[in-house]
Design a protein around this motif. Structure first.
Motif, PDB file in Angstrom:
ATOM      1  N   THR A   3       0.855  -1.185   0.000  1.00  0.00           N
ATOM      2  CA  THR A   3       0.000   0.000   0.000  1.00  0.00           C
ATOM      3  C   THR A   3       0.882   1.222   0.000  1.00  0.00           C
ATOM      4  OG1 THR A   3      -0.131   0.068   2.383  1.00  0.00           O
ATOM      5  CG2 THR A   3      -1.887  -1.092   1.231  1.00  0.00           C
ATOM      6  N   ALA A   4       0.338   2.277  -0.526  1.00  0.00           N
ATOM      7  CA  ALA A   4       1.065   3.541  -0.494  1.00  0.00           C
ATOM      8  C   ALA A   4       0.049   4.624  -0.209  1.00  0.00           C
ATOM      9  CB  ALA A   4       1.758   3.775  -1.820  1.00  0.00           C
ATOM     10  N   TRP A   5       0.375   5.471   0.691  1.00  0.00           N
ATOM     11  CA  TRP A   5      -0.492   6.560   1.164  1.00  0.00           C
ATOM     12  C   TRP A   5      -1.903   6.062   1.444  1.00  0.00           C
ATOM     13  CZ3 TRP A   5       2.233   8.769  -3.311  1.00  0.00           C
ATOM     14  CH2 TRP A   5       3.326   9.520  -2.946  1.00  0.00           C
ATOM     15  N   GLY A   6      -1.998   4.871   1.861  1.00  0.00           N
ATOM     16  CA  GLY A   6      -3.263   4.316   2.276  1.00  0.00           C
ATOM     17  C   GLY A   6      -4.065   3.703   1.136  1.00  0.00           C
ATOM     18  N   PHE A   7      -3.472   3.632  -0.056  1.00  0.00           N
ATOM     19  CA  PHE A   7      -4.178   3.030  -1.196  1.00  0.00           C
ATOM     20  C   PHE A   7      -3.531   1.716  -1.569  1.00  0.00           C
ATOM     21  CE2 PHE A   7      -5.025   7.579  -2.071  1.00  0.00           C
ATOM     22  CZ  PHE A   7      -6.398   7.551  -2.018  1.00  0.00           C
ATOM     23  N   ALA A   8      -4.341   0.712  -1.802  1.00  0.00           N
ATOM     24  CA  ALA A   8      -3.836  -0.570  -2.283  1.00  0.00           C
ATOM     25  C   ALA A   8      -3.662  -0.459  -3.790  1.00  0.00           C
ATOM     26  CB  ALA A   8      -4.817  -1.687  -1.935  1.00  0.00           C
ATOM     27  N   ALA A   9      -3.245  -1.546  -4.455  1.00  0.00           N
ATOM     28  CA  ALA A   9      -2.964  -1.532  -5.890  1.00  0.00           C
ATOM     29  C   ALA A   9      -4.209  -1.180  -6.692  1.00  0.00           C
ATOM     30  CB  ALA A   9      -2.409  -2.871  -6.344  1.00  0.00           C
ATOM     31  N   ASP A  10      -5.336  -1.765  -6.338  1.00  0.00           N
ATOM     32  CA  ASP A  10      -6.547  -1.459  -7.104  1.00  0.00           C
ATOM     33  C   ASP A  10      -6.985  -0.020  -6.890  1.00  0.00           C
ATOM     34  OD1 ASP A  10      -7.208  -1.959  -4.511  1.00  0.00           O
ATOM     35  OD2 ASP A  10      -8.856  -3.337  -4.956  1.00  0.00           O
ATOM     36  N   GLY A  11      -6.713   0.571  -5.779  1.00  0.00           N
ATOM     37  CA  GLY A  11      -7.001   1.980  -5.535  1.00  0.00           C
ATOM     38  C   GLY A  11      -6.147   2.862  -6.420  1.00  0.00           C
ATOM     39  N   TRP A  12      -4.871   2.489  -6.521  1.00  0.00           N
ATOM     40  CA  TRP A  12      -3.984   3.256  -7.391  1.00  0.00           C
ATOM     41  C   TRP A  12      -4.395   3.123  -8.871  1.00  0.00           C
ATOM     42  CZ3 TRP A  12      -1.178   7.120  -6.076  1.00  0.00           C
ATOM     43  CH2 TRP A  12      -0.686   7.213  -4.791  1.00  0.00           C
ATOM     44  N   VAL A  13      -4.871   1.947  -9.259  1.00  0.00           N
ATOM     45  CA  VAL A  13      -5.349   1.760 -10.651  1.00  0.00           C
ATOM     46  C   VAL A  13      -6.554   2.655 -10.892  1.00  0.00           C
ATOM     47  CG1 VAL A  13      -6.431   0.104 -12.243  1.00  0.00           C
ATOM     48  CG2 VAL A  13      -4.414  -0.550 -10.927  1.00  0.00           C
ATOM     49  N   ALA A  14      -7.475   2.694  -9.944  1.00  0.00           N
ATOM     50  CA  ALA A  14      -8.659   3.544 -10.080  1.00  0.00           C
ATOM     51  C   ALA A  14      -8.252   5.006 -10.158  1.00  0.00           C
ATOM     52  CB  ALA A  14      -9.612   3.297  -8.920  1.00  0.00           C
ATOM     53  N   LEU A  15      -7.281   5.408  -9.290  1.00  0.00           N
ATOM     54  CA  LEU A  15      -6.788   6.790  -9.321  1.00  0.00           C
ATOM     55  C   LEU A  15      -6.139   7.110 -10.662  1.00  0.00           C
ATOM     56  CD1 LEU A  15      -5.280   7.661  -5.840  1.00  0.00           C
ATOM     57  CD2 LEU A  15      -6.541   9.199  -7.304  1.00  0.00           C
ATOM     58  N   ALA A  16      -5.352   6.157 -11.195  1.00  0.00           N
ATOM     59  CA  ALA A  16      -4.691   6.380 -12.482  1.00  0.00           C
ATOM     60  C   ALA A  16      -5.744   6.537 -13.589  1.00  0.00           C
ATOM     61  CB  ALA A  16      -3.748   5.233 -12.800  1.00  0.00           C
ATOM     62  N   MET A  17      -6.809   5.734 -13.518  1.00  0.00           N
ATOM     63  CA  MET A  17      -7.852   5.848 -14.522  1.00  0.00           C
ATOM     64  C   MET A  17      -8.561   7.191 -14.426  1.00  0.00           C
ATOM     65  SD  MET A  17      -9.489   2.046 -14.831  1.00  0.00           S
ATOM     66  CE  MET A  17     -10.626   2.566 -16.056  1.00  0.00           C
ATOM     67  N   LEU A  18      -8.808   7.633 -13.211  1.00  0.00           N
ATOM     68  CA  LEU A  18      -9.428   8.939 -13.018  1.00  0.00           C
ATOM     69  C   LEU A  18      -8.520  10.034 -13.566  1.00  0.00           C
ATOM     70  CD1 LEU A  18     -11.053   8.715  -9.465  1.00  0.00           C
ATOM     71  CD2 LEU A  18     -12.204   8.922 -11.667  1.00  0.00           C
ATOM     72  N   ALA A  19      -7.221   9.881 -13.351  1.00  0.00           N
ATOM     73  CA  ALA A  19      -6.274  10.882 -13.847  1.00  0.00           C
ATOM     74  C   ALA A  19      -6.280  10.886 -15.377  1.00  0.00           C
ATOM     75  CB  ALA A  19      -4.872  10.592 -13.309  1.00  0.00           C
ATOM     76  N   VAL A  20      -6.331   9.687 -15.971  1.00  0.00           N
ATOM     77  CA  VAL A  20      -6.359   9.598 -17.435  1.00  0.00           C
ATOM     78  C   VAL A  20      -7.645  10.231 -17.962  1.00  0.00           C
ATOM     79  CG1 VAL A  20      -6.566   7.984 -19.378  1.00  0.00           C
ATOM     80  CG2 VAL A  20      -4.813   7.650 -17.628  1.00  0.00           C
ATOM     81  N   PHE A  21      -8.779   9.910 -17.347  1.00  0.00           N
ATOM     82  CA  PHE A  21     -10.047  10.496 -17.776  1.00  0.00           C
ATOM     83  C   PHE A  21     -10.042  12.016 -17.609  1.00  0.00           C
ATOM     84  CE2 PHE A  21     -12.222   6.244 -16.897  1.00  0.00           C
ATOM     85  CZ  PHE A  21     -12.189   5.880 -18.239  1.00  0.00           C
TER      86      PHE A  21
END
Length: 186
Positions: free
Chosen positions: A26-44
């Protein structure tokens, strides 16, 4: 020898044990799937910020316009092709009608020519027959005239022969005197 790393309290990276024996990073309280969701939001968000959906919409609208134009052209070409087909069908029907009229006219003319030829042949036969009859009649008249001429010559020769045999100088004198006496009585 299980290698088990101790959990750290670092704010940047940590691992959690979820009961499977392996620790999920985990990083900054986000697991891998959280980071994937964040990356997708950033891409969108980046795509929206760069107006990618409107560019895609414009590209699709342009493609739709091109397709509509091609469909309109195809429709126009189809109408023109149908008009040409109808025109050629009309021309073909007209040509067929003209050909039928020409054939009928040729038949009528041929019948007229045959009738005229028959009339001309009959007239020619009649003229030739008349000419032959005229020649035959002329030949008959010539033959009759020749027979008459021969008969007249034969009669003259016979009369001359009779006169020579029957009449002599005394008989001539008596005949001349009788003729003169007959003239005086008139």
């Amino acid at each position: 020898m299980a290698n088990h790393l101790p959990a750290t309290t670092d704010a940047h990276a940590s691992t959690e044990d979820h009961g499977g024996g392996y620790a999920q990073p985990t990083a900054w309280g986000f697991a891998a799937d959280g980071w994937v969701a964040l990356a997708m939001l950033a891409v969108f968000a980046l795509m929206i910020w760069k107006k990618v959906p409107s560019a895609i919409g414009k590209a699709l609208d342009k493609k739709i316009g091109t397709i509509r134009q091609q469909l309109d052209e195809a429709t126009q070409l189809r109408k023109e092709a149908e008009a040409l087909r109808a025109e050629y069908e009309a021309k073909s029907a007209q040509a067929s009608a003209e050909a039928a009229m020409m054939v009928e006219r040729a038949r009528t003319e041929a019948a007229g020519i045959v009738a005229q030829a028959e009339t001309d042949a009959a007239a020619l036969i009649e003229r030739r027959t008349r000419m032959a009859e005229d020649k035959i009649a002329a030949a008959e008249r010539a033959a009759v005239d020749e027979v008459r001429a021969r008969a007249a010559r034969a009669a003259a020769v016979a009369a001359e022969s009779l006169i020579r045999d029957k009449l002599d100088a005394k008989g001539d004198k008596a005949m001349v005197d009788a003729t003169i006496a007959g003239l005086g009585r008139r």
